[in-house]
Design a protein around this motif. Structure first.
Motif, mmCIF file in Angstrom:
data_model
loop_
_atom_site.group_PDB
_atom_site.id
_atom_site.type_symbol
_atom_site.label_atom_id
_atom_site.label_comp_id
_atom_site.label_asym_id
_atom_site.label_seq_id
_atom_site.Cartn_x
_atom_site.Cartn_y
_atom_site.Cartn_z
ATOM 1 N N THR A 123 0.825 -1.253 -0.025
ATOM 2 C CA THR A 123 -0.070 -0.047 -0.055
ATOM 3 C C THR A 123 0.857 1.217 -0.128
ATOM 4 O O THR A 123 1.888 1.373 0.315
ATOM 5 N N ALA A 124 0.405 2.276 -0.363
ATOM 6 C CA ALA A 124 0.919 3.624 -0.413
ATOM 7 C C ALA A 124 0.990 4.078 0.752
ATOM 8 O O ALA A 124 -0.065 4.184 1.537
ATOM 9 N N ALA A 280 4.337 3.798 11.409
ATOM 10 C CA ALA A 280 2.920 3.769 11.716
ATOM 11 C C ALA A 280 2.406 3.342 10.626
ATOM 12 O O ALA A 280 1.370 2.403 10.429
ATOM 13 N N ASP A 281 2.761 3.693 9.237
ATOM 14 C CA ASP A 281 2.210 3.151 7.883
ATOM 15 C C ASP A 281 2.469 1.147 7.836
ATOM 16 O O ASP A 281 1.602 0.862 7.590
ATOM 17 N N GLU A 470 -2.573 7.204 -4.385
ATOM 18 C CA GLU A 470 -3.427 7.717 -3.144
ATOM 19 C C GLU A 470 -2.818 7.099 -1.893
ATOM 20 O O GLU A 470 -2.771 5.828 -1.965
ATOM 21 N N PRO A 471 -2.838 7.857 -0.844
ATOM 22 C CA PRO A 471 -2.460 7.401 0.425
ATOM 23 C C PRO A 471 -3.379 5.944 0.565
ATOM 24 O O PRO A 471 -4.586 6.165 0.709
ATOM 25 N N GLY A 472 -2.799 5.142 1.024
ATOM 26 C CA GLY A 472 -3.491 3.775 1.500
ATOM 27 C C GLY A 472 -3.781 2.832 0.255
ATOM 28 O O GLY A 472 -4.364 1.924 0.636
ATOM 29 N N LYS A 473 -3.641 3.349 -0.981
ATOM 30 C CA LYS A 473 -4.069 2.501 -2.054
ATOM 31 C C LYS A 473 -2.973 1.470 -2.531
ATOM 32 O O LYS A 473 -1.721 1.743 -2.146
#
Length: 593
Positions: A123-124, A280-281, A470-473
């Motif tokens: 994930t991004a 954290a990611d 996109e963040p989390g994508k």
């Protein structure tokens, strides 16, 4: 997804028996001298298939195949064996996959008659769209002055690193499907990492020819001599740092990688190379179990991965177009078949670029893309005499106006196919993206550069690209682990391949040869490659006859000759036995009992 429910929905099918005729040789593990040279595009010999009435394991490296067999002989199941093989592949094939990357997996539960699709795609990071010099509205691939960067400028940097997902995905799947204890599955890889393994011809050549890996101090110390020369073929290579990492994951599970000091070290290394990944990611990553994408092809039922992989939809679309054009009834090497196969590929990849992406962010018209009426309409665009040139995507409903994806997807990937003694099966395709990923090494393993599988441009002509970052994508992929079932619902074949954006063509061409051509498995995975990704028609350098090339050009194809180093790993049911076949272009082996 339960298979008998799928058959109920599609109606009763007549029983079919598919007979493959070829000589079954006794089990033999290929020695390094028998393994095809790594990048050979011509002159390699078809590798003999291997048969077994109990289990069958096919992987990209003899050490990994042996690890899978060790687990199966202990009474482990297909998933246990695939996990053990994957850890070994991380060690002996570091250019292709590992715990610093992600993957997609199909699991077949023979007792429940259920297919599970597991998504361990990266994930991004949350901050990936707001790197220094950019704003949140810009692509991650912008230079400080706002101009769009080139792919090579992002390739070996922290900006390309996504949150790894492979370990978390395999742990979640093991909780659901595993049999042996989690810790036991690490022992073959830890043993090899501590005692050492012989550098293979393929690993040596890739190390020798890579100009970027040497820039990472840890990777240079591990894979190169003091004079900068790559480790030689047959040289013993030990990786104690990876052994320690694997011991931690064996004891504490995915948390050993996703939390604490390990996550901090990964985040620090990425930040030092300009990336936005945080601890954290890494800690927030969650694998997903999705519904497999399945459909009929003649009397066969084919299942593959759903988005964010385009593999399942792409293979089913391509097969459906061939069925409606009647190309699949012809000799796979004949000009008429090759022409129509390439034309079908144009249509598939046009739709892929327009509509496919992470379904958690984009409305993917999956059902519409596989609708028989839609495939019939698209098949009418295929002219048996003349190429259509660049294909336009079909007109399908979507959540918003979308533009075409421009992301290159590179072939540094691996695939494992396994069937166990009770008929359970795994098809696992995993990757760190380009060879050696981001070239950032932490704790004995390399981190991925999978964010380059997003489109470098976020918009095109004012319209958002479906596969923009996109963040989390999760970025779009072509990985295509595949199951084939016969008309009675029995598992018939397990397959997949590395190959980046070409994987869909590799898998579909093998399926056509196997299911329609009646070709034996060893020949099916050795066919010369041809295909089209909605551009030039790609033909395998040195293996496609010049007469065929000339005929394709006569029909309007612009040709591109390339080394097409697939790594197809195929298992097929023949009578009461399983037959394993390996692609001669790489170093894989099959082992069955």
């Amino acid at each position: 997804m339960i298979l008998h429910d799928m058959f109920d929905r599609t109606g009763s099918l007549r029983a079919a028996r598919f007979l493959l005729v070829f000589a079954v040789l006794a089990r033999a593990i290929a020695s390094w001298a028998q393994v095809a040279q790594p990048e050979a595009a011509s002159g390699f010999a078809v590798r003999a298939a291997v048969a077994g009435k109990g289990f069958m394991a096919v992987t990209a490296n003899p050490y990994a195949t042996d690890a899978a067999a060790e687990i199966l002989q202990l009474g482990g199941n297909a998933l246990d064996a695939a996990i053990a093989a994957q850890w070994v592949l991380n060690l002996v094939e570091p250019q292709s996959s590992g715990i610093g990357g992600g993957g997609f997996m199909l699991h077949w539960d023979a007792t429940r008659r259920e297919v599970a699709a597991w998504d361990g795609r990266e994930t991004a990071p949350r901050g990936a769209s707001a790197l220094p010099g950019e704003t949140a509205s810009h692509s991650f691939a912008r230079r400080p002055d706002g101009s769009l960067a080139k792919y090579h400028e992002v390739l070996a940097t922290g900006r390309a690193v996504g949150v790894p997902g492979l370990v978390a995905m395999l742990e979640a799947a093991h909780r659901r499907h595993g049999k042996l204890k989690w810790e036991r599955l690490f022992r073959p890889a830890i043993r090899l990492a501590e005692n050492g393994f012989a550098v293979s011809p393929r690993l040596h050549l890739l190390l020798r020819d890579d100009s970027l890996l040497r820039r990472d101090a840890a990777a240079r110390a591990l894979y190169y001599r003091e004079d900068g020369q790559a480790r030689q073929v047959g040289e013993t290579l030990r990786n104690p740092d990876l052994a320690a990492t694997l011991r931690g994951i064996a004891a504490a599970g995915a948390d050993a990688l996703h939390r604490g000091e390990a996550a901090n070290r990964i985040a620090t290394a990425v930040k030092q190379r300009g990336g936005a990944l945080t601890a954290a990611d890494i800690g927030d990553y969650r694998p997903k179990q999705r519904d497999a994408v399945c459909g009929l092809y003649r009397r066969w039922h084919i299942c593959g991965m759903p988005p964010p992989s385009s593999g399942g939809i792409g293979v089913l679309q391509l097969m459906g177009l061939l069925e409606r054009s009647d190309a699949a009834t012809r000799d796979p090497a004949a000009p008429d078949h090759v022409h129509l196969f390439a034309e079908a590929g144009r249509l598939v990849y046009a739709d892929r670029a327009r509509y496919l992406a992470d379904p958690d962010f984009v409305a993917v018209p999956q059902r519409a893309m596989l609708d028989p009426g839609y495939l019939e309409q698209r098949a009418r665009l295929m002219d048996s005499r003349r190429s259509m040139g660049i294909a336009a995507p079909g007109k399908l409903p979507a959540g918003h106006a979308q533009a075409d994806d421009d992301a290159p997807e590179l072939p540094a990937t691996t695939h494992v196919s396994i069937v166990d003694q009770t008929g359970n099966a795994v098809a696992l395709t995993s990757s760190i993206e380009s060879a050696f990923g981001s070239r950032i090494q932490v704790d004995g393993f390399l981190l991925n550069n999978q964010l380059t599988d997003f489109s470098l441009a976020s918009e095109q002509d004012g319209r958002p690209v479906a596969n923009r970052l996109e963040p989390g994508k999760r970025p779009l992929s072509s990985m295509a682990p595949t199951f084939v079932f016969d008309a009675d619902g029995r598992l018939h074949a397990v397959l997949g391949s590395p190959g980046g954006g070409r994987i869909i063509n590799y898998v579909a061409r093998t399926l056509v040869a196997l299911l329609d051509g009646g070709m034996d498995p060893a020949m099916a995975v050795s066919l010369p490659h041809v295909g089209n990704r909605n551009g030039a028609t790609e033909i395998e350098r040195g293996r496609v006859p010049e007469t065929l090339a000339q005929e394709l050009e006569r029909r309007g194809h612009a040709l591109q000759r390339s080394d097409m180093t697939s790594g197809l790993h195929l298992i097929v049911r023949v009578g009461d036995a399983w037959v394993g076949a390996v692609d001669p272009r790489r170093e894989g082996t099959a082992r069955g009992e």
